[in-house]
Design a protein around this motif. Structure first.
Motif, mmCIF file in Angstrom:
data_model
loop_
_atom_site.group_PDB
_atom_site.id
_atom_site.type_symbol
_atom_site.label_atom_id
_atom_site.label_comp_id
_atom_site.label_asym_id
_atom_site.label_seq_id
_atom_site.Cartn_x
_atom_site.Cartn_y
_atom_site.Cartn_z
ATOM 1 N N LEU A 57 12.941 -65.070 3.170
ATOM 2 C CA LEU A 57 13.584 -65.292 4.465
ATOM 3 C C LEU A 57 14.454 -66.544 4.437
ATOM 4 C CD1 LEU A 57 13.523 -63.715 7.123
ATOM 5 C CD2 LEU A 57 11.784 -65.314 7.941
ATOM 6 N N ASP A 58 14.032 -67.568 3.712
ATOM 7 C CA ASP A 58 14.802 -68.809 3.644
ATOM 8 C C ASP A 58 16.191 -68.587 3.050
ATOM 9 O OD1 ASP A 58 12.713 -70.173 4.736
ATOM 10 O OD2 ASP A 58 12.031 -71.097 2.869
ATOM 11 N N ASP A 59 16.337 -67.567 2.217
ATOM 12 C CA ASP A 59 17.633 -67.299 1.598
ATOM 13 C C ASP A 59 18.665 -66.807 2.600
ATOM 14 O OD1 ASP A 59 17.093 -67.775 -1.327
ATOM 15 O OD2 ASP A 59 15.537 -66.282 -0.923
ATOM 16 N N PHE A 60 18.214 -66.388 3.774
ATOM 17 C CA PHE A 60 19.128 -65.901 4.805
ATOM 18 C C PHE A 60 19.472 -66.977 5.836
ATOM 19 C CE2 PHE A 60 17.319 -62.061 3.056
ATOM 20 C CZ PHE A 60 18.362 -61.146 3.084
ATOM 21 N N THR A 61 18.840 -68.130 5.744
ATOM 22 C CA THR A 61 19.050 -69.143 6.793
ATOM 23 C C THR A 61 20.439 -69.767 6.753
ATOM 24 O OG1 THR A 61 18.016 -70.812 5.368
ATOM 25 C CG2 THR A 61 16.593 -69.689 6.963
ATOM 26 N N GLY A 62 21.119 -69.686 5.624
ATOM 27 C CA GLY A 62 22.472 -70.253 5.546
ATOM 28 C C GLY A 62 23.472 -69.492 6.392
ATOM 29 N N GLU A 63 23.191 -68.215 6.648
ATOM 30 C CA GLU A 63 24.055 -67.414 7.520
ATOM 31 C C GLU A 63 23.161 -66.576 8.430
ATOM 32 O OE1 GLU A 63 28.382 -65.277 7.333
ATOM 33 O OE2 GLU A 63 27.373 -65.839 5.500
ATOM 34 N N TRP A 64 22.654 -67.231 9.427
ATOM 35 C CA TRP A 64 21.754 -66.640 10.415
ATOM 36 C C TRP A 64 22.373 -66.940 11.770
ATOM 37 C CZ3 TRP A 64 16.757 -64.359 9.607
ATOM 38 C CH2 TRP A 64 16.010 -64.131 10.755
ATOM 39 N N ILE A 65 23.216 -66.027 12.251
ATOM 40 C CA ILE A 65 24.044 -66.280 13.426
ATOM 41 C C ILE A 65 23.604 -65.366 14.554
ATOM 42 C CG2 ILE A 65 26.406 -66.458 14.283
ATOM 43 C CD1 ILE A 65 25.761 -68.273 11.869
ATOM 44 N N ALA A 66 23.127 -65.940 15.648
ATOM 45 C CA ALA A 66 22.576 -65.157 16.752
ATOM 46 C C ALA A 66 23.278 -65.484 18.066
ATOM 47 C CB ALA A 66 21.079 -65.414 16.881
ATOM 48 N N LEU A 106 32.092 -57.204 23.727
ATOM 49 C CA LEU A 106 31.276 -57.300 22.523
ATOM 50 C C LEU A 106 30.010 -58.093 22.834
ATOM 51 C CD1 LEU A 106 31.745 -56.292 19.607
ATOM 52 C CD2 LEU A 106 32.512 -58.599 19.028
ATOM 53 N N ILE A 107 28.868 -57.530 22.429
ATOM 54 C CA ILE A 107 27.587 -58.195 22.694
ATOM 55 C C ILE A 107 26.913 -58.465 21.347
ATOM 56 C CG2 ILE A 107 25.471 -58.121 24.052
ATOM 57 C CD1 ILE A 107 26.680 -55.769 25.615
ATOM 58 N N PRO A 108 27.195 -59.609 20.747
ATOM 59 C CA PRO A 108 26.597 -59.902 19.438
ATOM 60 C C PRO A 108 25.109 -60.203 19.539
ATOM 61 C CG PRO A 108 28.608 -61.186 19.805
ATOM 62 C CD PRO A 108 28.188 -60.620 21.129
ATOM 63 N N GLY A 109 24.364 -59.609 18.619
ATOM 64 C CA GLY A 109 22.963 -59.952 18.463
ATOM 65 C C GLY A 109 22.825 -60.881 17.276
ATOM 66 N N LEU A 110 22.002 -60.502 16.299
ATOM 67 C CA LEU A 110 21.785 -61.323 15.111
ATOM 68 C C LEU A 110 22.535 -60.743 13.921
ATOM 69 C CD1 LEU A 110 20.338 -63.511 13.392
ATOM 70 C CD2 LEU A 110 18.398 -61.944 13.220
ATOM 71 N N TYR A 111 23.255 -61.613 13.219
ATOM 72 C CA TYR A 111 23.843 -61.252 11.934
ATOM 73 C C TYR A 111 23.307 -62.233 10.898
ATOM 74 C CZ TYR A 111 27.033 -60.654 8.047
ATOM 75 O OH TYR A 111 27.545 -60.436 6.794
ATOM 76 N N ALA A 112 22.737 -61.699 9.810
ATOM 77 C CA ALA A 112 22.173 -62.544 8.759
ATOM 78 C C ALA A 112 22.638 -62.037 7.408
ATOM 79 C CB ALA A 112 20.649 -62.536 8.824
ATOM 80 N N ALA A 113 22.928 -62.972 6.503
ATOM 81 C CA ALA A 113 23.394 -62.596 5.169
ATOM 82 C C ALA A 113 22.874 -63.589 4.148
ATOM 83 C CB ALA A 113 24.926 -62.556 5.129
ATOM 84 N N ALA A 114 22.713 -63.108 2.914
ATOM 85 C CA ALA A 114 22.284 -63.963 1.805
ATOM 86 C C ALA A 114 23.115 -63.624 0.583
ATOM 87 C CB ALA A 114 20.797 -63.755 1.503
ATOM 88 N N THR A 115 23.281 -64.607 -0.290
ATOM 89 C CA THR A 115 23.974 -64.392 -1.556
ATOM 90 C C THR A 115 23.241 -63.326 -2.356
ATOM 91 O OG1 THR A 115 24.673 -66.703 -1.583
ATOM 92 C CG2 THR A 115 24.768 -65.530 -3.681
ATOM 93 N N PRO A 116 23.969 -62.426 -3.031
ATOM 94 C CA PRO A 116 23.301 -61.411 -3.851
ATOM 95 C C PRO A 116 22.235 -62.026 -4.754
ATOM 96 C CG PRO A 116 25.639 -60.964 -3.773
ATOM 97 C CD PRO A 116 25.444 -62.286 -3.095
ATOM 98 N N SER A 117 21.111 -61.343 -4.848
ATOM 99 C CA SER A 117 19.975 -61.876 -5.612
ATOM 100 C C SER A 117 18.960 -60.768 -5.827
ATOM 101 C CB SER A 117 19.347 -63.067 -4.862
ATOM 102 O OG SER A 117 19.093 -62.740 -3.510
ATOM 103 N N GLY A 118 17.730 -61.157 -6.200
ATOM 104 C CA GLY A 118 16.693 -60.193 -6.523
ATOM 105 C C GLY A 118 16.130 -59.466 -5.319
#
Length: 490
Positions: free
Chosen positions: A31-40, A70-82
């Protein structure tokens, strides 16, 4: 009326999870890998993405044009990995689903297409099924996907609209998101009734063969564009697939969406699939060993010569610390540049300080597959926090974060040491630390094709390198257990 004085024609929820999962890469993605792009939420979503050439930026721009609320909810992304850890996936999926506005008239979902969790081989399909369980099967749903998505029949059945990128390197995600939202808008207004067909040619293709400006992939794209001009055809998505996800649906796929004409969609998708199968040999790419690559680069009179270390492709989930090329460039005869991720080496450089002497083992610390640590001696030239914005055509304006970053000069070898893995998708990758590509005769990129949006205008020659790694071009070296067989070239 919305805040811009426009009449609101539709309320659309937008959410997303984006991750390209390499099931052969070391370690799990948490989950920590997604915190860099966790936009809500709307305010954060607009602040982060408005004006950027991203999928999210495209959704914002088209919503404004069409008068959509437009009603944005959560968008989360992580760098490609395992592989994504099971617990992390459940938490992430739950948070995103809970953020979907239940009063919306339609939903657009931004995903990759090759996301895999420990317990879910088809995350995109699973997400759509859970979303349908919430909003029902009558609410229009659109999905945007990366060109490297592995598209399942489940995804095609559950999304009304699927639109994938048309370019690699990916420079059209903005436009494809605009297209997806407009088709969704037309669907919700009853102007079209989209139906879809999927065809899979049973082919695993390495990323180096998916360059859309030339070769077999360009031919497929041109045929897809021709089909899109036919009456009734709404969209044709050509997915090259992601061969480093060992899942049943891994590989190339075609999705054709028509306006209530399923036979046309099925014929068109199958025709593209047969065309791909007939040209499978044209997807071959020539690779050389690291030793030959360095020798050939040194023989060139004019640089930069780009050595693509695709087996350690950060954009494909590799650790970014392979040393097969670095070991051959410790004392180069010409100026050479290598970017490598090594948390310990970065810490050593920061301890030494700017102008301080640097001597430590670099790279080869993720596993044994990507090489052994290489001892480097040099001087620390630059220390940087690692944050920059994309200035090139790939996701222009997007924030990037390399973590603490150090530039170390070891004779004619310049090494950029990063704390976080960051793919060389943008010139800011090196410009942000005061380096310029034209100053180097050899540039090593941990990438397959996407490096071109950063270094393409400078490259005098490109040499594709084959070395051990979890993004190897020799798929026979990988142990596939789940991919549906028979599949080319296994």
């Amino acid at each position: 009326m919305n805040e811009h004085g426009q009449e609101v024609s539709l309320k659309v929820a937008v959410v997303g999870i984006l991750h390209e999962t390499n099931t052969f890469a070391p370690g799990l993605t948490g989950l920590d890998d997604f915190t860099g792009e966790w936009i809500a939420g709307k305010e954060a979503f607009y602040a982060r993405y408005e004006g950027t050439r991203t999928s999210m930026g495209g959704v914002i721009a088209k919503a404004r044009e069409l008068g959509i609320e437009l009603i944005p909810g959560l968008y989360a992304a992580a760098t490609p990995s395992g592989m994504v850890a099971a617990g992390a996936m459940e938490t992430l999926m739950g948070e995103v689903l809970r953020s979907v506005d239940r009063t919306a008239d339609a939903v657009i979902v931004i995903m990759h297409g090759a996301m895999v969790a420990e317990h879910i081989p088809d995350v995109e399909g699973e997400f759509l099924e859970r979303l349908r369980g919430m909003v029902g099967y009558g609410l229009p749903v659109a999905m945007t996907l990366d060109l490297h998505g592995n598209i399942s029949r489940r995804m095609v059945e559950l999304a009304d609209i699927i639109v994938g990128y048309d370019t690699y390197p990916h420079v059209d995600m903005f436009e494809r998101a605009e297209e997806a939202l407009e088709l969704l808008w037309r669907t919700a207004r009853g102007q079209i009734r989209p139906v879809r067909a999927l065809a899979q040619p049973a082919m695993l293709v390495v990323p180096q063969a998916m360059l859309t400006e030339q070769g077999a992939m360009r031919e497929l794209m041109e045929e897809a564009f021709a089909l899109e001009k036919l009456p009734g055809v709404l969209n044709v998505t050509v997915a090259g697939g992601f061969p480093y996800s060992d899942v049943p649906d891994a590989g190339m796929a075609f999705v054709v969406t028509t306006d209530n004409d399923l036979p046309l969609a099925e014929r068109s998708a199958e025709w593209l699939s047969e065309l791909a199968r007939s040209r499978k040999e044209k997807f071959a790419v020539r690779f050389v060993t690291p030793e030959d690559a360095v020798r050939l680069a040194l023989a060139e009179q004019e640089g930069p010569i780009v050595l693509t270390e695709g087996s350690d492709n950060v954009g494909g989930g590799s650790p970014g610390d392979a040393t097969h090329l670095l070991a051959l460039l410790v004392d180069p005869q010409v100026p050479a540049l290598v970017v490598i991720r090594d948390v310990e080496a970065v810490a050593a450089a920061f301890r030494a300080g700017i102008g301080g002497m640097f001597e430590t083992d670099v790279g080869g610390k993720s596993d044994t597959l990507h090489g052994c640590p290489v001892r480097l001696h040099g001087k620390v030239r630059t220390l940087f926090d690692g944050i920059y914005r994309h200035v090139g055509p790939y996701m222009t304006g997007q924030l990037a974060d390399m973590g603490h970053t150090a530039v170390v000069e070891c004779g004619k070898l310049t090494v950029v040491l990063t704390e976080k893995r960051q793919a060389p998708w943008d010139l800011g990758h090196v410009r942000s630390v005061g380096l310029w590509p034209a100053d180097f005769h050899i540039i090593v990129v941990k990438s397959a094709i996407a490096w071109q949006t950063a270094f393409g205008p400078f490259a005098k020659k490109v040499i594709h390198v084959e070395s051990p790694g979890c993004c190897t071009s020799n798929l026979h070296l990988l142990t596939y257990r789940l991919v549906r067989r028979p599949v080319y070239p296994l």
